[in-house]
Enzyme design. Structure first.
Site, mmCIF file in Angstrom:
data_model
loop_
_atom_site.group_PDB
_atom_site.id
_atom_site.type_symbol
_atom_site.label_atom_id
_atom_site.label_comp_id
_atom_site.label_asym_id
_atom_site.label_seq_id
_atom_site.Cartn_x
_atom_site.Cartn_y
_atom_site.Cartn_z
ATOM 1 N N HIS B 235 0.798 -1.212 0.000
ATOM 2 C CA HIS B 235 0.000 0.000 0.000
ATOM 3 C C HIS B 235 0.841 1.277 0.000
ATOM 4 C CE1 HIS B 235 -3.729 1.947 -0.539
ATOM 5 N NE2 HIS B 235 -3.243 2.918 0.194
ATOM 6 N N TYR B 239 1.644 5.304 -2.588
ATOM 7 C CA TYR B 239 1.961 6.695 -2.270
ATOM 8 C C TYR B 239 3.345 7.075 -2.760
ATOM 9 C CZ TYR B 239 -2.413 6.732 -0.027
ATOM 10 O OH TYR B 239 -3.756 6.636 0.165
ATOM 11 N N HIS B 386 -10.101 0.994 -10.373
ATOM 12 C CA HIS B 386 -9.693 2.017 -9.403
ATOM 13 C C HIS B 386 -8.234 2.438 -9.619
ATOM 14 C CE1 HIS B 386 -8.560 3.845 -5.585
ATOM 15 N NE2 HIS B 386 -7.667 2.894 -5.440
ATOM 16 N N PHE B 387 -7.329 1.460 -9.700
ATOM 17 C CA PHE B 387 -5.928 1.900 -9.720
ATOM 18 C C PHE B 387 -5.467 2.344 -11.104
ATOM 19 C CE2 PHE B 387 -5.038 -2.848 -9.536
ATOM 20 C CZ PHE B 387 -4.443 -2.973 -10.770
ATOM 21 N N HIS B 388 -6.286 2.077 -12.137
ATOM 22 C CA HIS B 388 -5.956 2.723 -13.411
ATOM 23 C C HIS B 388 -6.337 4.204 -13.384
ATOM 24 C CE1 HIS B 388 -5.105 -1.300 -15.009
ATOM 25 N NE2 HIS B 388 -4.392 -0.652 -15.910
ATOM 26 N N ARG B 449 -10.887 -9.794 -11.518
ATOM 27 C CA ARG B 449 -9.673 -9.270 -12.118
ATOM 28 C C ARG B 449 -8.759 -10.449 -12.450
ATOM 29 N NH1 ARG B 449 -6.355 -6.822 -6.952
ATOM 30 N NH2 ARG B 449 -4.884 -6.235 -8.581
ATOM 31 N N ARG B 450 -7.631 -10.183 -13.083
ATOM 32 C CA ARG B 450 -6.559 -11.160 -13.238
ATOM 33 C C ARG B 450 -7.006 -12.474 -13.856
ATOM 34 N NH1 ARG B 450 -3.100 -10.867 -7.687
ATOM 35 N NH2 ARG B 450 -1.843 -9.146 -8.412
#
Lengths: 171, 596
Positions: B235, B239, B386-388, B449-450
């Site tokens: 995580h 950042y 989300h993370f794209h 996913r995946r």
């Protein structure tokens, strides 16, 4: 340190938002008594599932009035039993473990979802209502055949369920 | 730094050797971006069943490489390049010894090449090497030892880079004993301090467990333990990707908008909050893991939600600074100032669109963070959706957009075509809007996913608005646009590199409206903040890690067989640790009960 008035308002609103989110989750869990996947089940030997009382023969078992336990084994690349047949209008507790690598157990389109880790037993309790067929899939990559790892959870009527279990593996 | 010092010389004029290093790092980053984009389009067309040019079993090789090259290589190489520029520029002094700098660069490049080769060898059946373990490399799925070794070398390289930045700052401090740390250097140092804390866990996991295990020195590992150590790093690393983007939003974007940063002290507060809060949250990736108590998950959620605070503060400061810029340019009205911004500049529009996407990603992140709603979307394609938005747009698009501003500063070459640049950032935005919107929607339907073939043969997803197939088409179109955008970016940059060198490109950064003198001195006390950060990490992780080891043992539930010569050592170590952990666990049992 100088903080602009608008900045202070923004800061206060941000903290309130965070507290609101925390409060809503806490209420969601504590209020209706929803239990998360936790460490309630002791570890087991992933290499010796065939000697385990519950997982040597994966099955659905009646454990109380309208209460059922489903013992499920995930292994490359499928679930046992398949389909998992449970009666409508009952409470089902799934106990899921892995015989090899990390898998996922997800009843597609519902919130019945957990990681399946070798050596650990995931426990999730769900309430099933009307008869319906659900897709069951592995949602954690588990090897080259991951995309064929699927199964079904069939919610059937009480009578259909009893007919099925007349063979003797019911109670 | 003041404008007088900077004059009208560019960074490349003043620090030619450092500029060379920055260019090398950025080019390595962009090489990873191109490879990642090629793998990305193969993947998006395969997953959506538009074109399957590889067998589905190879899909996971593509996916692993896409994840590692983009999430680790592209981001980190850009970061070390940008940070080298930021430290040298804001301290206005050269690095201590560029031989050291080239050493860490070489280590990172060699490490990433080792890992990349181990992954890509998975395509060639005749080579007995593969690493189809995805970016997360969860044991007991095993990769070739070179995969883990390469990661370790890469991380060590990044550690030396951090040391390089710290040493340069210490040298500056001796020369300027009474000055505040310049803002950009402050951001670099807090980010690297966070990186040391976060990456220590994954380094330990790789060196103590995974590498020896892949070499056959130990038989098995504890999957929950290595997974938890991964997320200890997994995580904060997001950042680590985001903070260079924040550095650009705080220090470069206001200038491009025609103004200055609104508040230097608040920017420092935000970076300190990230240092403190970004590590003790990793367990929120494990809400659905058996073997971890609900109380630990709840603590992690609390920390995670407070981590919203620095991002919300950033939203305020960045918008306020941009608004100030617009008003300096003559903008007026409640929203009328928006039309007075330099929307024709690709570096401005790109960063603003990236910020807009980050807001959307923040909202889906709040859903991920809620431990109850998480059940609905965990491990579905919602998560990559989300993370794209966050790393794939907020970070990647900011990096690309900033390059249009930064590259002339570090090379004395004007950008080949700013129009192509503008088209490129907009195409990226549209592509990502389509793709991640559809990913979020499919995730709610329960599409995982995946997976190479999400359509499944035995059942269909419950249909909702749009339907599975229509969303697939959105994903395919979006992914294709992203590929096109990457090619435009790289093409434009290559043509830029062919441009002749010119002078007069300098674009010095102005100081903040509310300068460092307004902030309390304690903000610059890095020892204090690192100390608090470590304390928080211990509070958040000591008990869960102790519980995991106590439950499953250091080397996993069940008894393993070790090579005889190693057995006594490993057994003794495991026993000693288990006893120690047991004592800690017992002593804190009361506390655990309270937590539950």
């Amino acid at each position: 340190m100088h903080i602009h008035a608008y900045e202070k308002i923004w800061l206060a609103a941000s903290v309130l938002l965070i507290l609101f989110l925390l409060g809503s989750v806490t209420y969601g869990a504590v209020g209706p008594g929803v239990a998360m996947v936790s460490d309630t089940e002791p570890t087991i030997d992933a290499g010796a599932l065939d000697e385990d009382e519950r997982f040597s023969e994966p099955r659905v078992e009646r454990v109380g009035e309208n209460e059922y336990a489903a013992y499920v084994v995930a292994r490359q690349f499928g679930f046992q039993p398949d389909p998992i047949v449970v009666p409508a209008n009952s409470t089902v507790t799934f106990y899921i473990t892995s015989a090899d690598v990390i898998h996922g157990f997800e009843v597609a389109g519902t919130n019945a979802n957990t990681m399946v880790v070798p050596g650990e037993v995931s426990e999730i309790t769900v309430r099933v209502e009307e008869p319906q067929e659900y897709g069951l899939l592995c949602n954690e990559y588990c090897g080259a055949g991951h995309h064929v790892m699927e199964g079904k959870v069939n919610v059937v009527s009480q009578s259909a369920f009893e007919e099925r279990t007349d063979g003797g593996d019911g109670e | 730094m003041s404008q007088a010092l900077e004059g009208d010389r560019t960074f490349a004029d003043k620090f030619p050797e450092e500029a060379r290093i920055v260019r090398a790092a950025l080019l390595s980053s962009f090489l990873a971006l191109v490879i990642g984009a090629i793998l990305g389009i193969i993947q998006t067309l395969h997953r959506t069943d538009v074109a399957r040019i590889i067998p589905s079993t190879d899909y996971y090789t593509v996916l692993t490489a896409h994840g590692v090259f983009l999430a680790i290589s592209f981001t980190t190489f850009f970061l070390v390049g940008l940070f080298t520029w930021a430290v040298v520029r804001s301290l206005d002094r050269p690095l201590l010894n560029t031989k050291i700098t080239w050493t860490w660069y070489a280590l990172m490049a060699v490490g990433m090449t080792m890992t990349g080769v181990a992954i890509l060898a998975g395509f060639v059946d005749s080579i007995d090497m593969s690493a189809d373990v995805l970016f997360t490399f969860y044991a007991p799925l095993q990769a070739h030892p070179m995969f883990y070794a390469g990661l370790a070398v890469f991380i060590v390289g990044s550690w030396i880079a951090g040391a390089d930045f710290f040493r340069t700052w210490l040298a500056w401090k001796r020369e300027h004993p009474d000055e505040r740390i310049p803002l950009q250097t402050f951001m670099v140092l807090t980010t690297m301090a966070m990186w040391y804390i976060a990456s220590s866990a994954v380094a330990a996991s790789v060196l103590i467990f995974l590498l020896p295990w892949s070499l056959g020195l130990i038989d098995q590992v504890n999957p929950t333990l290595t997974r938890t150590l991964f997320w200890f790093f997994g995580h904060p690393v997001v950042y680590f990707w985001l903070m260079p983007a924040y550095l650009l939003w705080y220090t470069v974007l206001p200038k491009i908008a025609g103004g200055r940063l609104f508040s230097d002290p608040l920017a420092r507060v935000v970076f300190v909050l990230f240092l403190l809060l970004s590590t003790p949250v990793g367990i929120h990736h494990q809400y659905l893991d058996p073997g971890i108590a609900e109380g630990f998950k709840f603590i992690s959620m609390t920390n995670t939600l407070f981590l919203l605070l620095p991002s919300l503060l950033t939203a305020f400061t960045v918008v306020a600074s941009v608004e100030y810029g617009a008003r300096q340019r003559g903008g007026s009205g409640i929203l009328g100032w928006l039309t007075d911004l330099p929307w024709r500049k690709p570096e401005f529009t790109g960063m603003m669109l990236a910020g807009l996407m980050f807001a959307a990603g923040g909202f889906s992140g709040m859903v991920n963070a809620g431990m109850n709603i998480n059940y609905m979307i965990h491990n579905t394609i919602w998560v990559p959706g989300h993370f794209h938005l966050t790393v794939g747009t907020a970070v990647a698009l900011t990096f690309m957009a900033a390059t249009y501003w930064l590259w002339p500063q570090i090379s004395n070459k004007p950008i080949y075509s700013r129009t192509i640049g503008l088209v490129q950032v907009v195409v990226w935005f549209i592509g990502m809007a389509l793709m991640s919107n559809a990913m979020h929607a499919q995730g709610i339907m329960g599409v995982p996913r995946r997976t190479a073939e999400p359509e499944y043969s035995g059942f269909e997803y419950a249909t909702m608005f749009g339907g599975f197939e229509e969303l697939n088409i959105q994903i395919a179109i979006g992914g294709t646009l992203l590929f096109v955008s990457t090619i435009l970016f790289i093409g434009n940059l290559l043509l830029t590199m062919g441009n002749p060198t010119v002078s007069g490109l300098a674009d010095p950064l102005p100081p903040a409206l509310s300068g460092p003198a307004d902030s309390p001195k304690v903000l610059d006390n890095l020892r204090l903040w690192v100390g608090i950060a470590l304390t928080l990490v211990v509070l958040a992780y000591a008990l869960p890690l102790a519980a995991i080891i106590q439950r499953g043992g250091l080397l996993g539930p069940g008894v393993g067989t070790y090579p005889v010569w190693l057995a006594p050592l490993v057994d003794a170590l495991a026993n000693a640790t288990t006893a120690l952990v047991g004592a800690v666990g017992d002593a804190s049992a009361a506390l655990v009960e309270v937590v539950r």
